[in-house]
Design an enzyme around this catalytic site. Sequence first.
Site, PDB file in Angstrom:
ATOM      1  CD  GLU A   1      -7.117   0.763 -11.472  1.00  0.00           C
ATOM      2  OE1 GLU A   1      -8.146   1.010 -12.105  1.00  0.00           O
ATOM      3  OE2 GLU A   1      -6.759   1.405 -10.475  1.00  0.00           O
TER       4      GLU A   1
ATOM      5  N   GLY B   1      -0.203  -5.821 -12.207  1.00  0.00           N
ATOM      6  CA  GLY B   1       0.080  -4.562 -12.898  1.00  0.00           C
ATOM      7  C   GLY B   1      -0.010  -4.702 -14.403  1.00  0.00           C
TER       8      GLY B   1
ATOM      9  CB  CYS C   1      -0.920   0.008   1.217  1.00  0.00           C
ATOM     10  SG  CYS C   1      -2.009   1.455   1.270  1.00  0.00           S
TER      11      CYS C   1
END
Length: 638
Positions: free
Chosen positions: A270, A246, A135
Amino acid sequence: MKVPALSTHSKKRSGAPAAGSAKKKQKASRAALPSHVTPVRPLPPHRLVLAPMVGASELPFRLLSRKYGADLCYTPMIYSARFVEDDAYRQAELRTAPGDAPLVAHFCGNCPATLLKAARLAEPHVCAVDLNLGCPQRVAHSGNFGSYLCATAEGRATVLSIVRTLSSHLRVPVFCKIRLLDELDETLSFVRQLRDAGCALLAVHGRYRGSATRRRDGPAHLEQVAAVVAEVKRAAGEQMPVLSNGNVRSAADLLSALAATGADGVMSAEGALDDPAIFGRAAAEAAQRKRKLRKRIDALGEGGGGAGGADPTAAKRSTLLKSVDPTAAKKSAKRLKRLKRELAALPKLPKVAAAAGSSTSGGGLPTRPQLALEYLALCEKHGVLSGGPSDVPCARFHVRRICRDALAETRLLPRLEAASSLAQLGAIVRACVAHAEGGVVALEDAEAIEALGWRAECERRNRDKRKEFEARMARKARREGKPDDTYFRAGRVPPTDLQVAQLRAMPEQERMGWWSARFGQHCLAFHATGTCVRSESEHGCAFLHAPPTAAAVAEEPNVAPSWLRESEETPEEARLVAAAAGEVGTAGAGAAAAEPQAGRGNGKGLGPGAGKGGRGQGKGGGKGARGKGKGGKGHFGP
């Protein structure tokens, strides 16, 4: 659905290894593990993984992702200390249901003893415990956890102590999720140390930490993730699977990440937010590529993949070519060899069944608006976060991400932002589905969406009032030599459900003083009566109207949760939001020419009424026709 009661100990453990073969495997692997590590349950499937996301990897979204291909899901980030101390927080954060397995509990913290207590409470209900070491947000910086705990040698020593403590006292595997350190050698050394400390599975986000105010630093460095994978595979003994995280925004990106890194699996955040069926689409795309390659291989005269084997005619042609033209035969053999290499390099992914009875897009899977409808149905069944008022902002966030393109095409984004119930969100999503399929919006949905136009206007006025108040208070603070946020920082933390109940039980004359001392930035009328008349009038209200929370907020509201706060808007979205902020027409004569959909329209449209003070820019307009000009099918009125 009520969460199972959590306890420190559990005699019956879900997912415990079966007698026989599982015990033999554990015994065989014991010698390969560090001496302090107790043999644990087998690792869950981890090829296609839904990432942990604050306020976004909640129960309904996990169930939807599992239905369409995710074989492992993580909970949102859980604060270990609060999880140990607060039963209400524990029940809210570890909500699960039948079908929500295998599940990984994702904890943050920096105290080995506290993390162990939290992990033991979660252990009976999950297949693994994960330590948040990635994080990059301000709350992690202030709390000294996440990627900031890995920034120094001293911090990394604390991390290793935590991993050793957890791995030697738990019967579930211990996972870690990290970001890249400043130097590749540092990252590789840290990975080796984590493995030796007892980490059973490692997820690597291929970005650097960034800063407390900017968590992204461009595209993920997948070549460094590949270096980590290679380093782990070179090590002797028990292998530690590595997940790549990612640069995954689509099914094609997912396949590329697997190919580029050689990782054991891919973790997506995402990409899954935009398309909860991304894992299923990736599996369908991989299967389609395999079919095409096998067909080309068969056409060259060699089978090896298709159910029917090689084409006999192609085989005869290949044999004839070898005898007639040896040079062409060699070229054909090289091409065949290359195709076989490509086929072997394609990742093996599980097959995902298409949803029955739905229009499909991409591998027989539902369209994104259809996925949003399924998500809302799961929200209605299970609740979103804790079954309370905070459900709607979370559900709205997911609908906005999933239906991003459809909302831009239908111009319904401002209405979505004004929605205050799951039913209103459902009406908007059904309108998106109808638009995509060329259908007609149901009358009740059209009326619900039209009513949201007025709500959007009220919220715009309230935002303007709030901005005016904050600007006035900032000027006052500057005159007094104080920080700009002095007068609107105190009292920003929203009340809990219990505190709102306490407020409503008070005599009316005592409410103001009690409320102002604790929640001075929040609207008393809104919480005391459930509505604020001023916020729905032409005047607007400068107070905050945030719903109460299930438990007390430990950090400042403007710090977390990041996923609900994060705004990664497309230019079209930004334009629509800006238009929504200033689309109230002037009380006098507006511009002579309104947008086409504000003109004469047939039937009942979804645009707002015009006239004096209306949301259209012109004087006339009727009911905001649904089409451009006279009733033609077009965009909904903004």
